[in-house]
Design a protein around this motif. Structure first.
Motif, PDB file in Angstrom:
ATOM      1  N   UNK A 186      -5.607   1.499  14.640  1.00 26.83           N
ATOM      2  CA  UNK A 186      -4.272   0.999  14.354  1.00 26.83           C
ATOM      3  C   UNK A 186      -3.741   1.782  13.158  1.00 26.83           C
ATOM      4  N   UNK A 187      -2.471   2.129  13.203  1.00 25.24           N
ATOM      5  CA  UNK A 187      -1.798   2.798  12.084  1.00 25.24           C
ATOM      6  C   UNK A 187      -0.820   1.817  11.470  1.00 25.24           C
ATOM      7  N   UNK A 188      -0.914   1.633  10.176  1.00 22.08           N
ATOM      8  CA  UNK A 188      -0.076   0.679   9.451  1.00 22.08           C
ATOM      9  C   UNK A 188       0.740   1.448   8.420  1.00 22.08           C
ATOM     10  N   UNK A 189       2.069   1.325   8.480  1.00 19.72           N
ATOM     11  CA  UNK A 189       2.938   2.078   7.577  1.00 19.72           C
ATOM     12  C   UNK A 189       3.770   1.172   6.685  1.00 19.72           C
ATOM     13  N   UNK A 190       3.939   1.588   5.436  1.00 19.59           N
ATOM     14  CA  UNK A 190       4.747   0.843   4.461  1.00 19.59           C
ATOM     15  C   UNK A 190       5.693   1.819   3.759  1.00 19.59           C
ATOM     16  N   UNK A 191       6.919   1.401   3.445  1.00 22.01           N
ATOM     17  CA  UNK A 191       7.828   2.279   2.698  1.00 22.01           C
ATOM     18  C   UNK A 191       7.385   2.434   1.252  1.00 22.01           C
ATOM     19  N   UNK A 192       7.643   3.597   0.703  1.00 24.88           N
ATOM     20  CA  UNK A 192       7.355   3.871  -0.704  1.00 24.88           C
ATOM     21  C   UNK A 192       8.615   3.710  -1.550  1.00 24.88           C
ATOM     22  N   UNK A 193       8.470   3.419  -2.842  1.00 23.64           N
ATOM     23  CA  UNK A 193       9.636   3.391  -3.729  1.00 23.64           C
ATOM     24  C   UNK A 193      10.251   4.780  -3.850  1.00 23.64           C
ATOM     25  N   UNK A 194      11.478   4.825  -4.302  1.00 29.67           N
ATOM     26  CA  UNK A 194      12.162   6.090  -4.539  1.00 29.67           C
ATOM     27  C   UNK A 194      11.496   6.805  -5.714  1.00 29.67           C
ATOM     28  N   UNK A 195      11.006   8.037  -5.519  1.00 28.21           N
ATOM     29  CA  UNK A 195      10.314   8.734  -6.609  1.00 28.21           C
ATOM     30  C   UNK A 195      11.238   9.154  -7.745  1.00 28.21           C
ATOM     31  N   UNK A 196      12.552   9.077  -7.530  1.00 29.08           N
ATOM     32  CA  UNK A 196      13.502   9.403  -8.594  1.00 29.08           C
ATOM     33  C   UNK A 196      13.902   8.138  -9.346  1.00 29.08           C
ATOM     34  N   UNK A 197      14.333   7.135  -8.598  1.00 17.64           N
ATOM     35  CA  UNK A 197      14.852   5.924  -9.231  1.00 17.64           C
ATOM     36  C   UNK A 197      13.750   5.023  -9.769  1.00 17.64           C
ATOM     37  N   UNK A 198      12.547   5.104  -9.196  1.00 19.13           N
ATOM     38  CA  UNK A 198      11.475   4.188  -9.605  1.00 19.13           C
ATOM     39  C   UNK A 198      10.141   4.934  -9.627  1.00 19.13           C
ATOM     40  N   UNK A 199      10.067   5.951 -10.480  1.00 11.22           N
ATOM     41  CA  UNK A 199       8.864   6.791 -10.539  1.00 11.22           C
ATOM     42  C   UNK A 199       7.602   5.999 -10.887  1.00 11.22           C
ATOM     43  N   UNK A 200       7.598   5.078 -11.865  1.00  3.72           N
ATOM     44  CA  UNK A 200       6.351   4.347 -12.161  1.00  3.72           C
ATOM     45  C   UNK A 200       5.817   3.578 -10.955  1.00  3.72           C
ATOM     46  N   UNK A 201       6.706   2.930 -10.200  1.00  2.99           N
ATOM     47  CA  UNK A 201       6.257   2.187  -9.023  1.00  2.99           C
ATOM     48  C   UNK A 201       5.720   3.130  -7.956  1.00  2.99           C
ATOM     49  N   UNK A 202       6.327   4.303  -7.828  1.00  4.91           N
ATOM     50  CA  UNK A 202       5.848   5.293  -6.862  1.00  4.91           C
ATOM     51  C   UNK A 202       4.445   5.759  -7.234  1.00  4.91           C
ATOM     52  N   UNK A 203       4.235   6.082  -8.503  1.00  2.00           N
ATOM     53  CA  UNK A 203       2.915   6.550  -8.941  1.00  2.00           C
ATOM     54  C   UNK A 203       1.872   5.450  -8.795  1.00  2.00           C
ATOM     55  N   UNK A 204       2.263   4.202  -9.011  1.00  2.00           N
ATOM     56  CA  UNK A 204       1.330   3.094  -8.806  1.00  2.00           C
ATOM     57  C   UNK A 204       0.900   3.023  -7.338  1.00  2.00           C
ATOM     58  N   UNK A 205       1.805   3.343  -6.429  1.00  2.00           N
ATOM     59  CA  UNK A 205       1.436   3.368  -5.012  1.00  2.00           C
ATOM     60  C   UNK A 205       0.458   4.506  -4.719  1.00  2.00           C
ATOM     61  N   UNK A 206       0.633   5.642  -5.401  1.00  2.00           N
ATOM     62  CA  UNK A 206      -0.308   6.747  -5.218  1.00  2.00           C
ATOM     63  C   UNK A 206      -1.709   6.342  -5.678  1.00  2.00           C
ATOM     64  N   UNK A 207      -1.785   5.640  -6.805  1.00  3.31           N
ATOM     65  CA  UNK A 207      -3.078   5.166  -7.302  1.00  3.31           C
ATOM     66  C   UNK A 207      -3.657   4.134  -6.343  1.00  3.31           C
TER      67      UNK A 207
END
Length: 444
Positions: free
Chosen positions: A264-285
């Protein structure tokens, strides 16, 4: 960063410590799969290919028909290109003393772009082979993207839609999108910035010029258009989810895809890397935590009679984080043991997310995930072409970015609490679920 009169942005970085005697050039263009005309999916990808073949056209920068790749190889260099959803990037590495030649060749293929019908047919066949050879994970990623953001399409294209494309259509796309304000030229290596700018000013003076006023309007419009498109896609996705009445309030079931083994493949949207960089990097971690420790351990042990046989978690465009602007994805590809239903596998995925969301993470586990990203970044930073590409992408797609050298400090600032919040965001936000079903004759 310097902006030429026509609007071309130029970034030059002298970093001889990363490659004594070498120089890398990256040309990043704000044109990708999202810009393909209706009925001609793959046009951006085709234009990328057409920047390389032989031409031999009299009066061009390459009248002998050697082709750009052959000129670079003859200089002892290497070159390649990638078409993404929101940009195309060309990168070349040569001995530093031959950088003026490489810059002239780069400008020459832009100024002399005039593909013939026979070359177009050859390259559409090549693209067809690339599509057939693309990995399964790419198909899963594109399925999730299209479900979350209706209308979004992959950057490969379809051979059927490219079959009838004409030279006129290709040139119209090139003229519309390969304009100076939509391009960033980045040069990195054992170089003298002043000398580089002198050569660039001379050979790129006529590339994609549309006038200074038009350049400013176009540069401002690129980001605004993408922001508006993403907002519209989010609204459309929300309306689609409400109409479909899926299994859970935020779950979107997509058509099953063929696979070698059940999954099964499960996909979730990521935050905007420009408008919300800290939240994006937290998703990478978070993706590192899930993919490197939590899920592999679970795949080796039983849970309520159900098992996962494998788990791969990626963050960003086909696993390349910060390689694309919004919209983008986190994607989990989970292998299912016999008897494990799709819903059960998704429930296991959610239970793992819930465990992180209810954290905080142990400091040692958090630090391992951050360090793994830092190691990957440092390895890439030592690569001249990767560094040149990163500079171009930052300038074109991530306005306001402090550049790739600011990334390690930003990653280190990511906290276990932010990673827990990232897990909660995945649990509470929209999710796509795609069954991966073995075809007849494959191993189940």
């Amino acid at each position: 960063m310097t902006v030429l009169p026509g609007g071309l942005r130029v970034c030059v970085e002298s970093v001889p410590q990363y490659g004594r005697g070498l120089a890398a050039v990256a040309l990043t263009v704000a044109a990708g799969g999202d810009d393909d005309p209706a009925g001609r999916h793959g046009t951006a990808h085709l234009v990328e290919h057409l920047m390389f073949p032989r031409s031999g056209r009299e009066g061009s920068a390459d009248p002998a028909g050697e082709g750009y790749a052959a000129l670079v190889a003859g200089a002892g260099g290497v070159c390649n290109a990638e078409t993404h959803r929101d940009h195309t990037v060309f990168h070349t590495t040569v001995p530093a003393e031959l950088l003026p030649d490489a810059l002239a060749w780069e400008a020459g293929r832009l100024l002399g772009f005039a593909p013939t019908e026979d070359v177009i047919r050859t390259e559409t066949d090549v693209i067809g082979e690339e599509i057939r050879g693309a990995g399964d994970t790419g198909r899963y990623w594109e399925s999730a993207l299209g479900a979350l953001y209706p209308g979004s399409r992959d950057s490969f294209g379809t051979q059927a839609e490219l079959a009838g494309i004409t030279a006129g259509e290709v040139e119209a796309f090139f003229r519309a999108h390969y304009t100076a304000p939509r391009m960033v030229l980045s040069v990195v290596g054992d170089v003298d910035p002043a000398r580089v700018m002198a050569v660039v000013g001379e050979v790129f003076g006529g590339v994609g010029v549309i006038g200074v006023a038009g350049a400013a309007r176009a540069a401002e419009g690129i980001r605004a258009a993408r922001v508006a498109r993403v907002a519209g896609e989010v609204r459309t996705a929300e309306e689609s989810r409400a109409a479909e009445a899926p299994r859970a309030a935020t779950e979107i079931r997509t058509a099953p895809l063929p696979a070698g083994r059940p999954g099964v493949a499960v996909g979730h949207p990521l935050p905007d890397p420009v408008a919300d960089r800290p939240a994006y990097l937290a998703q990478a971690v978070l993706a590192q935590v899930l993919g490197r420790s939590r899920l592999p351990a679970l795949a080796r042990s039983a849970r309520d009679g159900h098992r996962l046989t494998s788990a791969i978690v990626t963050c960003g465009y086909h696993g390349q984080w910060l390689a694309s602007a919004a919209p983008d994805l986190t994607l989990a590809v989970l292998g299912r043991a016999p008897g494990t239903e799709v819903g059960a596998a998704v429930d296991i995925w959610r239970s793992v997310l819930r465990a992180v969301a209810d954290g905080p993470l142990p400091e040692a586990e958090h630090r391992r995930a951050v360090n793994s990203l830092l190691v990957a970044w440092h390895r890439q930073a030592d690569s001249l072409p990767t560094r040149a590409v990163a500079l171009g992408r930052d300038a074109l797609l991530l306005p306001g970015s402090a550049g790739p050298d600011a990334l390690p400090a930003a990653l280190r600032r990511t906290t276990p609490a932010e990673v827990a919040a990232a897990a909660r965001a995945l649990l509470e936000g929209p999710v796509t679920v795609t069954e991966l079903a073995p075809q007849k004759g494959t191993v189940g």
